[in-house]
Motif scaffolding. Structure first.
Motif, PDB file in Angstrom:
ATOM      1  N   MET A 297      30.434  25.784  40.054  1.00 21.10           N
ATOM      2  CA  MET A 297      31.425  26.646  40.658  1.00 21.10           C
ATOM      3  C   MET A 297      30.830  28.019  40.934  1.00 21.10           C
ATOM      4  N   ALA A 298      31.299  28.616  41.986  1.00 19.08           N
ATOM      5  CA  ALA A 298      30.828  29.941  42.373  1.00 19.08           C
ATOM      6  C   ALA A 298      31.799  31.012  41.877  1.00 19.08           C
ATOM      7  N   PHE A 299      31.344  32.244  41.919  1.00 16.93           N
ATOM      8  CA  PHE A 299      32.170  33.387  41.548  1.00 16.93           C
ATOM      9  C   PHE A 299      32.559  34.140  42.813  1.00 16.93           C
ATOM     10  N   HIS A 300      33.717  34.759  42.784  1.00 13.98           N
ATOM     11  CA  HIS A 300      34.087  35.700  43.838  1.00 13.98           C
ATOM     12  C   HIS A 300      34.447  37.028  43.181  1.00 13.98           C
ATOM     13  N   SER A 301      34.327  38.069  43.965  1.00 14.20           N
ATOM     14  CA  SER A 301      34.509  39.424  43.460  1.00 14.20           C
ATOM     15  C   SER A 301      35.939  39.894  43.714  1.00 14.20           C
ATOM     16  N   ILE A 302      36.515  40.561  42.710  1.00 17.49           N
ATOM     17  CA  ILE A 302      37.794  41.239  42.897  1.00 17.49           C
ATOM     18  C   ILE A 302      37.643  42.686  42.429  1.00 17.49           C
ATOM     19  N   LYS A 303      38.456  43.538  42.959  1.00 12.41           N
ATOM     20  CA  LYS A 303      38.476  44.932  42.522  1.00 12.41           C
ATOM     21  C   LYS A 303      39.201  45.019  41.181  1.00 12.41           C
ATOM     22  N   PRO A 304      38.887  45.993  40.362  1.00 12.79           N
ATOM     23  CA  PRO A 304      39.598  46.142  39.085  1.00 12.79           C
ATOM     24  C   PRO A 304      41.121  46.170  39.240  1.00 12.79           C
ATOM     25  N   ALA A 305      41.621  46.795  40.290  1.00 11.34           N
ATOM     26  CA  ALA A 305      43.071  46.855  40.501  1.00 11.34           C
ATOM     27  C   ALA A 305      43.663  45.477  40.802  1.00 11.34           C
ATOM     28  N   GLY A 306      42.824  44.519  41.174  1.00  9.02           N
ATOM     29  CA  GLY A 306      43.285  43.165  41.465  1.00  9.02           C
ATOM     30  C   GLY A 306      43.366  42.264  40.244  1.00  9.02           C
ATOM     31  N   LEU A 307      42.994  42.772  39.084  1.00 11.08           N
ATOM     32  CA  LEU A 307      43.055  41.976  37.853  1.00 11.08           C
ATOM     33  C   LEU A 307      44.517  41.759  37.478  1.00 11.08           C
ATOM     34  N   THR A 308      44.921  40.508  37.392  1.00  9.39           N
ATOM     35  CA  THR A 308      46.320  40.191  37.070  1.00  9.39           C
ATOM     36  C   THR A 308      46.491  39.648  35.662  1.00  9.39           C
ATOM     37  N   GLU A 309      45.413  39.424  34.947  1.00  8.35           N
ATOM     38  CA  GLU A 309      45.512  38.893  33.586  1.00  8.35           C
ATOM     39  C   GLU A 309      45.959  39.987  32.616  1.00  8.35           C
ATOM     40  N   ASN A 310      46.594  39.571  31.551  1.00  8.50           N
ATOM     41  CA  ASN A 310      47.046  40.489  30.515  1.00  8.50           C
ATOM     42  C   ASN A 310      45.830  41.003  29.748  1.00  8.50           C
ATOM     43  N   ILE A 311      45.593  42.318  29.806  1.00 10.03           N
ATOM     44  CA  ILE A 311      44.397  42.867  29.160  1.00 10.03           C
ATOM     45  C   ILE A 311      44.457  42.740  27.640  1.00 10.03           C
ATOM     46  N   PHE A 312      45.659  42.717  27.070  1.00 11.07           N
ATOM     47  CA  PHE A 312      45.774  42.553  25.622  1.00 11.07           C
ATOM     48  C   PHE A 312      45.315  41.157  25.207  1.00 11.07           C
ATOM     49  N   ASP A 313      45.618  40.151  26.027  1.00 12.60           N
ATOM     50  CA  ASP A 313      45.142  38.795  25.745  1.00 12.60           C
ATOM     51  C   ASP A 313      43.638  38.687  25.973  1.00 12.60           C
ATOM     52  N   LEU A 314      43.139  39.287  27.050  1.00 13.86           N
ATOM     53  CA  LEU A 314      41.701  39.229  27.323  1.00 13.86           C
ATOM     54  C   LEU A 314      40.892  39.796  26.165  1.00 13.86           C
ATOM     55  N   ILE A 315      41.332  40.926  25.638  1.00 16.58           N
ATOM     56  CA  ILE A 315      40.579  41.606  24.588  1.00 16.58           C
ATOM     57  C   ILE A 315      40.876  41.019  23.215  1.00 16.58           C
ATOM     58  N   GLY A 316      42.141  40.918  22.861  1.00 16.33           N
ATOM     59  CA  GLY A 316      42.518  40.542  21.503  1.00 16.33           C
ATOM     60  C   GLY A 316      42.541  39.058  21.221  1.00 16.33           C
ATOM     61  N   LYS A 317      42.785  38.247  22.238  1.00 13.03           N
ATOM     62  CA  LYS A 317      42.895  36.804  22.034  1.00 13.03           C
ATOM     63  C   LYS A 317      41.660  36.060  22.551  1.00 13.03           C
ATOM     64  N   ASP A 318      41.249  36.378  23.779  1.00 13.03           N
ATOM     65  CA  ASP A 318      40.121  35.670  24.384  1.00 13.03           C
ATOM     66  C   ASP A 318      38.773  36.203  23.907  1.00 13.03           C
TER      67      ASP A 318
END
Length: 177
Positions: free
Chosen positions: A1-22
């Motif tokens: 699979m390839a990667f595509h680029s998004i701008k930081p403002a386009g991040l839709t994931e919950n940052i608390f889950d990204l940091i604390g859970k994932d």
């Protein structure tokens, strides 16, 4: 699979889950070698009118040498099938073994910043500031300070000094298609 680029403002994931859970793997490169370290103490937001991440790293960590030698680093996010690998990268020192090889990771680069092909997302970051926490910075809650910085066995299972805060601009976010 390839990667595509998004701008930081386009991040839709919950940052608390990204940091604390994932959790993240924080990785930098020095003299052609990449060293990852599991990070669960971080924050994201806007500082100095820039999208930033701030990560806490103990000064004794081997990864610090890599962070200090590089202009940038990555924070990579993996799906749950990599949980054991994240635990390994958070408990074993790169001084003792090549964690990238032992974890079975494949290094890729966004410019001069390493990340891993196996991740589902990579935050590409450029350092803006490194600042040390000091005992006198903590305000009035001795139990809190003792819990995280008192004695040899801290609540996070590690020993060591007060963290360094690495503040970095998020220059790109790579998301797996």
């Amino acid at each position: 699979m390839a990667f595509h680029s998004i701008k930081p403002a386009g991040l839709t994931e919950n940052i608390f889950d990204l940091i604390g859970k994932d959790w993240f793997l924080m990785s930098a490169e020095k003299e052609g070698r990449v060293n990852p370290m599991t990070v669960a103490w971080a924050t994201m937001g806007i500082l100095w009118q820039k999208p930033v991440v701030m990560c806490a790293v103990r000064p004794e960590r081997f990864t610090r040498e890599f962070l200090d030698a590089a202009e940038g680093f990555s924070l990579t996010v993996f799906d749950n099938s990599y949980r054991k690998m994240l635990g390994y990268c958070g408990t074993v020192s790169g001084r003792d073994q090549d964690k990238v090889e032992k974890a079975g990771l494949t290094v890729a680069h966004a410019g001069d910043v390493p990340y891993f092909e196996e991740c589902r997302m990579a935050l590409v970051c450029r350092k803006l500031c490194v600042t040390p926490l000091k005992e006198e910075d903590f305000l009035g809650d001795e139990a809190f300070t003792q819990k995280w910085y008192g004695g040899e066995n801290h609540a996070d299972g590690t020993g060591g000094g007060y963290h360094l805060l690495y503040i970095a601009k998020i220059t790109d976010i790579l998301v797996k298609d």
